[in-house]
Motif scaffolding. Structure first.
Motif, mmCIF file in Angstrom:
data_model
loop_
_atom_site.group_PDB
_atom_site.id
_atom_site.type_symbol
_atom_site.label_atom_id
_atom_site.label_comp_id
_atom_site.label_asym_id
_atom_site.label_seq_id
_atom_site.Cartn_x
_atom_site.Cartn_y
_atom_site.Cartn_z
ATOM 1 N N PRO A 21 -46.206 -25.169 -8.599
ATOM 2 C CA PRO A 21 -45.910 -22.911 -8.668
ATOM 3 C C PRO A 21 -44.073 -23.146 -7.709
ATOM 4 N N GLY A 60 -39.594 -27.289 -4.385
ATOM 5 C CA GLY A 60 -40.082 -26.823 -2.860
ATOM 6 C C GLY A 60 -40.009 -28.474 -2.443
ATOM 7 N N GLY A 61 -39.657 -29.640 -2.758
ATOM 8 C CA GLY A 61 -39.523 -30.540 -2.273
ATOM 9 C C GLY A 61 -40.190 -31.146 -2.749
ATOM 10 N N ILE A 64 -46.047 -32.832 -3.120
ATOM 11 C CA ILE A 64 -47.145 -32.493 -1.599
ATOM 12 C C ILE A 64 -48.110 -33.292 -2.449
ATOM 13 N N LEU A 78 -36.945 -40.019 -5.795
ATOM 14 C CA LEU A 78 -35.980 -38.807 -5.555
ATOM 15 C C LEU A 78 -34.726 -39.438 -5.316
ATOM 16 N N VAL A 99 -36.109 -20.574 -3.500
ATOM 17 C CA VAL A 99 -36.943 -21.567 -2.494
ATOM 18 C C VAL A 99 -36.058 -23.150 -2.787
ATOM 19 N N GLY A 102 -36.534 -28.746 2.239
ATOM 20 C CA GLY A 102 -36.779 -30.368 1.312
ATOM 21 C C GLY A 102 -36.105 -31.821 0.351
ATOM 22 N N GLY A 103 -37.319 -32.356 -0.391
ATOM 23 C CA GLY A 103 -36.526 -32.816 -1.602
ATOM 24 C C GLY A 103 -35.897 -31.793 -2.291
ATOM 25 N N PRO A 125 -38.504 -28.846 5.523
ATOM 26 C CA PRO A 125 -40.046 -28.523 6.554
ATOM 27 C C PRO A 125 -40.862 -29.653 6.989
ATOM 28 N N GLU A 126 -39.386 -31.142 6.398
ATOM 29 C CA GLU A 126 -40.285 -32.056 6.713
ATOM 30 C C GLU A 126 -41.083 -33.347 8.184
ATOM 31 N N LEU A 129 -44.234 -31.774 8.784
ATOM 32 C CA LEU A 129 -45.158 -33.227 8.606
ATOM 33 C C LEU A 129 -44.675 -34.504 9.129
ATOM 34 N N PRO A 133 -35.868 -35.722 6.527
ATOM 35 C CA PRO A 133 -35.915 -35.541 4.758
ATOM 36 C C PRO A 133 -35.534 -37.492 4.821
ATOM 37 N N LYS A 462 -54.155 -14.028 5.105
ATOM 38 C CA LYS A 462 -53.296 -13.986 4.500
ATOM 39 C C LYS A 462 -52.024 -13.326 4.622
HETATM 40 N N1 T1G Z 1 -45.203 -29.447 -3.732
HETATM 41 C C1 T1G Z 1 -46.544 -29.046 -4.059
HETATM 42 N N2 T1G Z 1 -47.237 -27.567 -4.253
HETATM 43 C C2 T1G Z 1 -47.076 -27.287 -3.457
HETATM 44 C C3 T1G Z 1 -45.377 -27.790 -2.201
HETATM 45 C C4 T1G Z 1 -45.102 -28.691 -3.072
HETATM 46 N N3 T1G Z 1 -43.806 -28.720 -2.317
HETATM 47 N N4 T1G Z 1 -45.572 -26.202 -1.512
HETATM 48 C C5 T1G Z 1 -46.158 -25.584 -1.700
HETATM 49 N N5 T1G Z 1 -47.130 -26.393 -2.957
HETATM 50 C C6 T1G Z 1 -48.000 -24.980 -3.146
HETATM 51 C C7 T1G Z 1 -49.720 -24.960 -2.410
HETATM 52 O O1 T1G Z 1 -49.805 -25.695 -1.491
HETATM 53 C C8 T1G Z 1 -49.967 -23.475 -3.212
HETATM 54 O O2 T1G Z 1 -50.775 -23.793 -3.564
HETATM 55 C C9 T1G Z 1 -48.906 -22.764 -3.436
HETATM 56 O O3 T1G Z 1 -47.703 -24.059 -3.649
HETATM 57 C C10 T1G Z 1 -48.483 -22.106 -3.142
HETATM 58 O O4 T1G Z 1 -47.734 -22.488 -2.076
HETATM 59 C C11 T1G Z 1 -38.186 -36.307 -0.197
HETATM 60 C C12 T1G Z 1 -40.738 -36.234 1.518
HETATM 61 C C13 T1G Z 1 -42.273 -23.811 -0.742
HETATM 62 C C14 T1G Z 1 -41.975 -22.170 1.489
HETATM 63 O O5 T1G Z 1 -42.945 -29.014 2.999
HETATM 64 O O6 T1G Z 1 -43.319 -24.578 3.029
HETATM 65 O O7 T1G Z 1 -40.006 -32.833 0.515
HETATM 66 O O8 T1G Z 1 -53.020 -23.167 -3.135
HETATM 67 O O9 T1G Z 1 -48.911 -20.377 -0.688
HETATM 68 O O10 T1G Z 1 -45.605 -18.624 1.251
HETATM 69 O O11 T1G Z 1 -37.382 -35.625 2.187
HETATM 70 O O12 T1G Z 1 -45.478 -23.296 0.507
HETATM 71 O O13 T1G Z 1 -51.981 -22.343 -4.656
HETATM 72 O O14 T1G Z 1 -53.069 -23.920 -4.967
HETATM 73 O O15 T1G Z 1 -47.232 -21.708 0.579
HETATM 74 O O16 T1G Z 1 -44.672 -18.886 -1.196
HETATM 75 C C15 T1G Z 1 -41.032 -31.297 1.914
HETATM 76 C C16 T1G Z 1 -45.076 -26.434 2.029
HETATM 77 C C17 T1G Z 1 -41.775 -31.883 1.164
HETATM 78 C C18 T1G Z 1 -42.490 -27.409 1.418
HETATM 79 C C19 T1G Z 1 -43.518 -21.586 -0.698
HETATM 80 N N6 T1G Z 1 -41.588 -29.488 1.389
HETATM 81 N N7 T1G Z 1 -44.205 -25.283 1.186
HETATM 82 O O17 T1G Z 1 -44.704 -20.869 0.279
HETATM 83 O O18 T1G Z 1 -46.543 -20.496 -1.013
HETATM 84 S S1 T1G Z 1 -41.900 -33.507 1.824
HETATM 85 C C20 T1G Z 1 -42.798 -28.512 1.938
HETATM 86 C C21 T1G Z 1 -44.475 -24.565 1.837
HETATM 87 C C22 T1G Z 1 -40.104 -34.063 1.545
HETATM 88 C C23 T1G Z 1 -37.872 -35.382 1.096
HETATM 89 C C24 T1G Z 1 -39.352 -35.073 1.749
HETATM 90 C C25 T1G Z 1 -44.600 -23.083 0.642
HETATM 91 C C26 T1G Z 1 -43.420 -22.730 0.068
HETATM 92 P P1 T1G Z 1 -52.242 -23.504 -4.439
HETATM 93 P P2 T1G Z 1 -47.919 -21.487 -0.582
HETATM 94 P P3 T1G Z 1 -45.435 -19.480 -0.707
#
Ligand code: T1G
Length: 697
Positions: A21, A60-61, A64, A78, A99, A102-103, A125-126, A129, A133, A462
């Motif tokens: 998504p 969105g990075g 996950i 990445l 959006v 993160g990545g 947002p890292e 978690l 980054p 929600k």
């Molecule tokens: N990967 C896969 N699925 C994701 C996702 C992601 N990064 N982020 C959200 N989803 C799914 C979520 O589980 C839900 O799925 C659907 O998208 C809608 O989410 C190397 C290591 C992006 C602001 O931490 O903050 O990058 O339940 O309801 O309100 O440095 O999701 O519908 O099946 O929250 O519009 C960093 C976390 C990863 C992003 C969207 N990224 N996500 O908000 O929708 S670590 C995050 C959010 C990283 C690098 C490091 C939010 C959103 P389902 P939602 P939303």
């Protein structure tokens, strides 16, 4: 899906990230981006490349869903994708909408140019978690926006809209209208610009570095007790100023590796998934129809009713507040207004918004005013006879199809549904006080509750920005039922040799926001007293320490009476140990013929926390909660359990269930006040015997 689409527009190639998504940078998508780049580089007609996201995000990075799997780091990882972009001899432009986090933002920082639509959420947002980054963000972002802005966004983990960064060097242009067309036009303009500039080559000129990072280390360290990631974020960003890029990148990688393996990060990632898992109800298929909630009503304008009303007003849903007396109604609405005024004073709410929200809250003394509401929530006194009268009245006045919800914190929702001719429309919506602050909402599903009613409640949660956890019907649902044994074990520890302030201090050092006795004094001892009196009749086999009753018999209900387990100076909330309570506790032990002994902090923590865990396991065993992580979510968002320990069930898994069961057997041999207390739940014994943890449930 989970790929990148390729197209050309004149001399511009467009690589579209397509992994719904939110275009999480999965292994497949990473490979597809590199393949798209290579295709563009191999085509002599292509002079520039645009990266853009399909659907509702640029990216969105990291994906996950790949966390804790080999795919997360499989090549091209990445870092390799970003290096491929940087090494492109043709300009690569990131076109950002909705959006870039993160990545996803790290990928954009590797591009030669960045254009964005207004309103796109930009952030890292890292840290939420428990990591930082890990693909160059701590080194490139400060070079694009400056160290101070970089520290602010990376340490907070909160996104900002793209226009908030317009004055920094992050974006080359903010695009009005069609983003893709704007990006292609921009690409055509820069196609011959040389040399191609890289963010990584920017030298940061920041004379205040030493002072700023000394301040940042101190202030971030002070405000992130127990969370290792924020301070490491500061260290990594500091390296972007003090070290060459490659050395800074290496430090980032080392810090990332330390954090990703930490218990704190595993706990925070567990909670990230737990929050998403809680929204999934095994027998409620995706797309279950819901009922529209365009207006609501709440019965009762007390602390709970007022707080509930604020939730709806904050979400823009008009709500009628019903009371039986004008005085109570005025008092309740005045309290709501005072609450909002406090938010305005703190700059959290604009004055205009205050009046707008107050305008959505309609006071009433007449049930007839509620008839057309789509949902009504009863928040009256916790007494079944009172609930019966209210629900019989609601059954008469509410339109067909209206949802009838009760905010009861322990009473039987099935019995309440039985007071109406429409049990399928009845559900429990258990808010936690203060209802406009606490994120937790226990959605209590009665045996007759309709699936559309349940789906509607989850969607409403929600919209109200609540963390909804579905509970079956039992005494106390999930949270208060787990709180029972926790409080009982704490009471038995007093009789065995501990004092209230020692028990509270031990559990607060463990990380609980508030120990059980300070919490009892805050909630009001009379509340618990009423519950115990009911249980003495309904469940005589459940044993309690008598100390709580003794205090209530003396009128010591806690803060509200100036004394409880502690004493309080007038108008103050500081809990002061009280020699009278110490004498009462020691006297209780004597009466019981118990020789008081030294109780260690470790024993206090083990007995109280494992009491939570054991009850949580029984709740999962009985199907009251769908999964152990739901119990974690309840305790983190509703009862002040420390996030960095992931919740009671996750904590037990980190201790090891085999060791937890061994401790329970040791306590069973010395049960303090209740011989039947320490029977391990079947689920714990089974998992422990199989060498498994709760995450296998
Ligand atoms: N990967 C896969 N699925 C994701 C996702 C992601 N990064 N982020 C959200 N989803 C799914 C979520 O589980 C839900 O799925 C659907 O998208 C809608 O989410 C190397 C290591 C992006 C602001 O931490 O903050 O990058 O339940 O309801 O309100 O440095 O999701 O519908 O099946 O929250 O519009 C960093 C976390 C990863 C992003 C969207 N990224 N996500 O908000 O929708 S670590 C995050 C959010 C990283 C690098 C490091 C939010 C959103 P389902 P939602 P939303």
């Amino acid at each position: 899906m989970n790929s990148a689409d390729y197209s050309t527009h004149g001399a511009v190639a467009v690589v579209t990230l397509n992994n719904p998504p939110v275009n999480g940078l999965s292994h497949e998508l990473r490979g597809a981006i590199v393949a798209g780049l290579d295709q563009a580089l191999a085509d002599p007609a292509v002079k520039a490349i645009v990266l853009i996201g399909a659907g509702k995000a640029f990216s969105g990075g990291a994906d996950i869903r790949e966390f804790n799997t080999p795919k997360a780091t499989a090549e091209p990882n990445l870092g390799s994708v970003i290096r491929a972009v940087e090494r492109s001899p043709k300009p690569v432009i990131a076109a950002i909408h909705d959006v870039a986090m993160g990545g996803g933002l790290e990928l954009a920082l590797g591009c030669h140019y960045r254009v964005a639509a207004k309103g796109a959420q930009i952030g890292f947002p890292e840290v939420k978690l428990g990591i930082l980054p890990g693909a160059g963000g701590t080194q490139r972002f400060p070079r694009a926006v400056g160290p101070e802005t970089a520290v602010s966004l990376i340490v907070s983990g909160n996104p900002v809209p793209s226009e908030a960064l317009e004055s920094t060097g992050l974006f080359d242009r903010l695009i009005e209208g069609d983003l893709l067309q704007g990006a292609i036009a921009f690409a055509d303009q820069v196609v011959d610009r040389r040399p191609l500039k890289l963010v990584r080559d920017i030298k940061i000129d920041y004379p205040h570095a030493e002072a700023f990072f000394a301040w940042a280390r101190t202030s971030v360290g002070a405000s992130s007790k127990g969370f290792p990631a924020p301070v490491k974020c500061v260290e990594a960003v500091a390296a972007s100023v003090s070290k060459p890029f490659e050395e800074g990148l290496k430090l980032e990688r080392d810090l990332f590796t330390q954090l990703v393996q930490s218990t704190e990060s595993k706990a925070l990632r567990h909670l990230f998934f737990a929050e998403r898992a809680a929204a999934k109800i095994p027998d409620l298929p995706e797309g279950t129809p819901t009922r529209p909630i365009k207006s609501a009503a709440v019965i009762g304008a007390g602390t709970m009713g007022g707080g509930i009303a604020m939730n709806f007003a904050n979400a823009g849903i008009p709500i009628t507040v019903l009371e039986v007396k004008q005085e109570a109604l005025d008092k309740g609405l005045a309290a709501v207004r005072k609450n909002y005024e406090g938010q305005v004073r703190k700059g959290k709410l604009k004055p205009a918004a205050l009046e707008e929200r107050m305008g959505l809250i309609k006071p009433s003394l007449d049930y007839a005013d509620l008839g057309q509401a789509d949902l009504v929530i009863e928040a009256v006194f916790e007494d079944m006879a009172v609930k019966e009268a209210v629900f019989k009245k609601l059954d008469e006045v509410m339109k067909p199809g209206a949802i009838l919800a009760t905010n009861t914190s322990t009473l039987d929702v099935n019995r309440i549904a039985g007071f109406t001719r429409r049990p399928q429309d009845v559900i429990g919506l258990h808010f936690f006080s203060p209802a406009n602050v606490m994120r937790l909402l226990e959605v209590v599903r009665g045996k007759a509750t309709g699936k559309d009613v349940l789906a509607t409640a989850m969607g409403l949660a929600k919209k109200l920005k609540k963390t909804a956890v579905v509970s079956g019907v039992c005494d106390g649902f999930i949270g208060n039922r787990m709180l029972g044994p926790y409080g009982r074990q704490a009471g038995f520890l007093l009789e065995a040799g501990a004092l209230p302030w020692q028990v509270d201090a031990a559990l607060e050092r463990f990380g609980m926001a508030m120990g059980p006795f300070r919490m009892a004094d805050m909630a009001g001892g009379d509340i618990g007293w009423a519950v115990r009196k009911r249980l003495y009749v309904e469940k005589p086999q459940v044993k309690f320490s008598k100390i709580a009753d003794r205090l209530c018999e003396l009128g010591r209900f806690g803060q509200k009476t100036g004394a409880g387990y502690y004493r309080y100076e007038p108008g103050k909330r500081d809990a002061i140990p009280d020699s009278e309570v110490e004498a009462l506790v020691v006297g209780s032990s004597k009466e019981l013929g118990v020789t008081r002994r030294k109780i260690t902090d470790d024993e206090i923590v083990e007995r109280c926390i494992f009491a939570l865990v054991n009850e949580g396991a029984k709740i999962v065993d009985e199907g009251i909660a769908a999964r152990a992580s739901d119990c974690d979510l309840v305790y983190i968002t509703g009862y002040g359990f420390p996030q960095v320990r992931g919740g009671p069930m996750f904590y037990a898994s980190t201790v090891g269930l085999y060791d937890v069961v061994r401790s329970m057997k040791r306590f069973h041999a010395d049960p303090l006040g209740d011989p039947g207390f320490w029977r391990p739940a079947e689920l714990i014994e089974r998992l422990a015997a199989e060498g498994k943890s709760f995450s296998n449930t």
